[in-house]
Design a protein around this motif. Structure first.
Motif: not given
Lengths: 271, 359, 294
Positions: B83-87
């Protein structure tokens, strides 16, 4: 979670109310006795009767359907070809121009498309009528068809075609026996899209039609410019009814197919 | 530090956690181990605050955590998908939780740099998550969840997405980091090897219940049930009836036509009780001649050999038809190996090699 | 080989003849002068005098005219303004709906989806027409508001810019909802949980994670509304008033009422030049999204 879904429920309800209440009102008042569209004066179907006796409307409807059937059929053939060329065609001279011409009409304002086609028809001295509307509609709707079909072709496993060739099909047999049946749903929805776009179009038809051919949208537009009338309400109701029945039937058919497929898969998994 | 008191969680008809009571201590590396659907993830999500127990209470440092929303809990979670924030860049991902605490800017920067050092990611600080490898992503997720100094770190299948070699290296890294930071780790996994490697205590779960909680070696050597014995590693299960024949010593009557087996067990059994004897394959010795002075010996024929490199597992069929697995280390080169298919061999083990388990 | 040539050339020639060539004609006429003739412009191409003489008679007079008469640049500006404002309102209405759909139970979503698409299949003209009966002085909205006592005098909505905004939001709503919905539906729920786990409240998690990650959908939806609205003709001519200036309407009137074809063509060329910017931006957004998915 509950707090959020409360918010969601409200926004969905309001949103769909906004989308559907205008049409519901339109339908209700097509059954209004009075000539005044905004005051309820009792139930009546007389406007439908009048509509069916209005020769001008019936003629326009007939022209519209004719144009839509012809243009969407030609557009489907051309659009499918174009999609196939774009996805499987490899490199060829002027490929960029070609794909540009496929995508440009999608974003082109209708007034410009209509104007340019009209100027062309006048330039080459083509008499305006059913024929020119068909040409015009085919041109812009083939682009929609090709977008729909090519999005299916992109996800289509190319090795299926190669397997058909390997098993002795000629390229055209491979297309007919393997590719076409698999992309058929996309082709059909492309045709439906082209058909509706043609039925719906006012601006391009206004530019490219001549005195001999008036389509239903042109007729409705000139009537509506003068204000609301119960006859137009009745006509709108009929059109809404046809579309609703069509869309719901289509979605039920696909849903049933999906359910059947799922059941078959489950049955297959058990054995 | 954490106490589950008679916790039950139901989703509609389905009971995910069934009247569960357990303590997890401070600074321990605790593993919840079980097959998928056993309720281990639900337990973790209740700790993180994404689920609330239907019945029972959960205490964190003596405080009931039911009314505390996830964002106010002193726990952090490392998600299975990371769940790494892609942005956001790696740096911003790690700083995300710190910024929520309204920490001063330079403190955030110090803390993020510290976490980047700890997880050896200094070079990647400005990259986006999709520009780094799976192993690096895993370390970012770890750094992000550790950045806030949680009292408790929850790890949901943290190594599931990595390939085997990388997983083994990362397991040691995890243990290392746990030791350095002194944080309590709770890891959820279905991989028994992983649980055994990293954890100081393992809870084996099934159908919403905890079957056994113990250190990895105790779980392996003295499982308390056939389920645990079977779930962890390979095992031979021999069914039979026991007769006491001395202090903590029993004789097990099993297949017809076979001599009874001598077994020692600290747990008491009554005369004629039906039992299962669980013996690990590596505790069964394989010989070509009948060995002298052993507690148990049976003769059989080699049915199959699984060559695993460092060891080989022999499947030996006894005259009664039962198959017993025996393992031996391949200390010699393969060409000199003593046994091959269809050879008649003797299997032997000591009276203390197996564990006697009640029905 | 023949087959491939045939496959490529048929749609190619069709588009060349009926898309590109008409365009070149528009460009050419925009450079011509108006004339009292049939067709009403000059010069006509004449084989006898040759291409040199023909080209020498083309000029940018019409474009100069567009900048001099303030009707035109006002119409362009007002089109831009209306397109911007109505895109914003469509987003405001569409985003909560798309969000609600993406958070709705799985088994409802196909039905909700169909409900959003259904109006798209019904005639555009009819959907605009439906609002004429609602927004007029004695229309349903005024009747309702008078009945509830919110107002004592009927509001004039029809034939104003407000009516145009309502009509645009209504007809273009599906174009906004669908791309945002597909962006939101793809959003991994564990990202929101991760944000909450790291100390976000629900609202900050929405602001810091959901909004940025649905941005490609928001951008796509906004362009899908903005681009066609810029050249919109039906809505301003049915719902707007005489003060509603939109370039599509101006072009229509220039062509059909004034029969000034060269100026109409010049208006079209300029409109297209204006549209190139958002179209290129839109294309880039779509490409970036595609690359991100790979």
């Amino acid at each position: 979670m509950t707090r959020m879904s409360w918010f969601n429920a409200v926004s969905l309800t309001l949103g769909f109310a906004f989308l559907y209440i205008p049409m519901v009102i339109l339908v209700i008042f097509s059954f209004n006795e009075s000539k005044l569209v905004t005051v309820w004066a009792g139930f009546s179907t007389k406007w439908y009767g009048e509509l069916l006796q209005n020769e001008a409307f019936l003629n326009a409807a007939w022209v519209t359907v004719k144009v839509a059937v012809m243009s969407s059929t030609i557009a489907t053939v051309l659009g499918t070809m174009a999609a196939y060329v774009l996805v499987r065609g490899g490199r060829f001279m002027g490929r960029t121009l070609f794909s540009g011409m496929i995508y440009a009409p999608l974003v082109m304002p209708e007034v410009i498309t209509g104007l340019s086609l009209l100027l062309l028809f006048i330039g080459i001295g083509l008499d305006r009528g059913v024929m020119t509307i068909v040409l015009a509609h085919t041109t812009f709707s083939m682009c929609y068809v090709s977008v729909v079909v090519s999005s299916r072709l992109v996800t289509f496993d190319k090795s299926l075609e190669e397997a058909a060739l390997d098993l002795g099909c000629s390229p055209s047999e491979a297309f007919r026996l393997v590719t076409l049946p698999i992309i058929a749903p996309a082709v059909i929805s492309g045709w439906l899209l082209a058909f509706t776009l043609s039925l719906d179009d006012l601006v391009i038809a206004s530019f490219t039609s001549g005195p001999s051919a008036t389509t239903l949208p042109i007729k409705i537009f000139s009537a509506v410019r003068l204000g609301v009338s119960p006859e137009i309400n009745a006509l709108s109701t009929l059109m809404i009814a046809i579309v609703t029945v069509g869309v719901i039937t289509a979605s039920l058919v696909t849903k049933r197919q999906m359910v059947r497929q799922k059941r078959d898969e489950q049955a297959a998994a058990r054995t | 530090m954490i106490q589950f008191q008679n916790v039950t969680k139901r989703f509609g008809e389905f009971t995910a956690i069934d009247d569960l009571t357990i303590d997890i201590y401070e600074k321990e590396f605790f593993a919840l181990l079980g097959p998928s659907g056993c309720g281990k993830t639900t337990m973790m999500r209740m700790l993180a605050g994404f689920e609330t127990p239907t019945e029972g209470k959960i205490f964190l440092a003596g405080q009931d955590i039911a009314p505390v929303p996830p964002n106010k809990r002193a726990t952090n979670m490392m998600f299975q998908s990371y769940a790494l924030f892609p942005h956001l860049s790696i740096w911003e991902n790690i700083a995300f939780g710190l910024k929520r605490e309204k920490m001063p800017k330079h403190d955030i920067s110090d803390r993020v740099d510290e976490m980047l050092r700890l997880t050896r990611l200094e070079k990647f600080a400005s990259r986006k998550p999709h520009q780094i490898s799976g192993g690096q992503r895993q370390r970012v997720a770890l750094a992000r969840s550790l950045a806030k100094h949680p009292k408790l770190l929850l790890l949901d299948e943290p190594l599931g997405a990595l390939d085997k070699k990388l997983r083994q290296d990362t397991q040691f890294e995890l243990m290392d980091i746990q030791e350095k930071t002194g944080t309590t780790f709770v890891i959820v996994t279905h991989d028994q090897e992983e649980a055994m490697t990293v954890a100081s205590r393992v809870a084996v779960m099934d159908h919403g219940k905890i079957i056994q909680v113990a250190t990895p070696d105790r779980i392996y050597e003295t499982p308390n049930s056939v389920y645990v014995a079977d779930f962890i590693g390979e095992v031979n299960i021999i069914d039979g009836v026991v007769t006491p024949n001395g202090e903590e010593s029993y004789s097990l009557t099993w297949k017809e036509g076979q001599a009874p087996l001598n077994v020692q067990s600290p747990a008491p059994f009554s005369d004629g009780q039906k039992c299962h004897l669980a013996i690990r394959p590596e505790k069964v010795t394989i010989n070509s001649e009948k060995p002298e002075g052993v507690d148990n010996a049976v003769q059989g024929k080699i049915l199959d050999i699984a060559y695993l490199g460092n060891i080989s597992t022999y499947h030996v069929e006894l005259p009664s038809g039962a198959v017993i697995k025996a393992q031996s280390a391949n200390t010699r080169r393969i060409s000199r190996r003593a046994f091959t298919w269809e050879d008649t061999v003797w299997l032997s083990w000591t009276a203390t090699a197996g564990v006697l388990l009640a029905e | 080989m023949m087959r491939r040539f045939f496959l490529i050339s048929v749609p190619y020639l069709w588009l060349l003849a009926l898309f590109l060539v008409p365009f070149v004609i528009v460009l050419k006429i925009s450079l011509s002068d108006v004339a009292l003739a049939r067709p009403p412009y000059m010069p006509q191409f004449d084989w006898a005098t040759g291409i040199g003489a023909f080209l020498s008679e083309l000029d940018f007079e019409n474009f100069t005219w567009l900048t001099e008469d303030d009707l035109y640049w006002k119409a362009y500006l007002s089109s831009l303004k209306i397109a911007l404002i109505s895109t914003f309102f469509t987003l405001l209405v569409g985003y909560p709906m798309a969000y609600g759909m993406a958070r709705a139970p799985q088994e409802w979503r196909p039905t909700l989806m169909m409900l959003v698409i259904l109006p798209f299949w019904t005639s555009f003209l009819i959907r605009v027409y439906a609002w004429m009966g609602i927004l007029s002085n004695e229309g349903f909205l005024n009747q309702f508001l008078l009945w509830t006592g919110v107002i004592s005098e009927p509001l004039t909505i029809l034939n104003t810019n407000s009516a145009v905004y309502i009509g645009i939001v209504y007809t273009y709503l599906p174009f906004m909802i669908l791309p945002i919905y597909s962006a939101l539906e793809r959003l991994d729920g564990s990202l929101i949980e991760a944000a909450e786990d790291l100390g976000c409240s629900r609202l900050t998690a929405f602001w810091l994670v959901t909004i940025p990650l649905s941005r490609p959908g928001i951008i796509a939806g906004s362009f899908l509304v903005f681009i066609p609205v810029l050249g919109e003709f039906v809505i301003p001519s049915l719902l707007g008033g005489s003060s509603t200036l939109m370039i599509g309407k101006v072009l229509w009137e220039e062509f059909f009422s004034n029969r000034d074809w060269p100026v109409a063509s010049a208006v079209a060329v300029v409109l297209l030049l204006i549209l190139v910017i958002p179209i290129v931006l839109f294309q880039r957004n779509q490409q970036k999204q595609q690359e991100a998915e790979q």
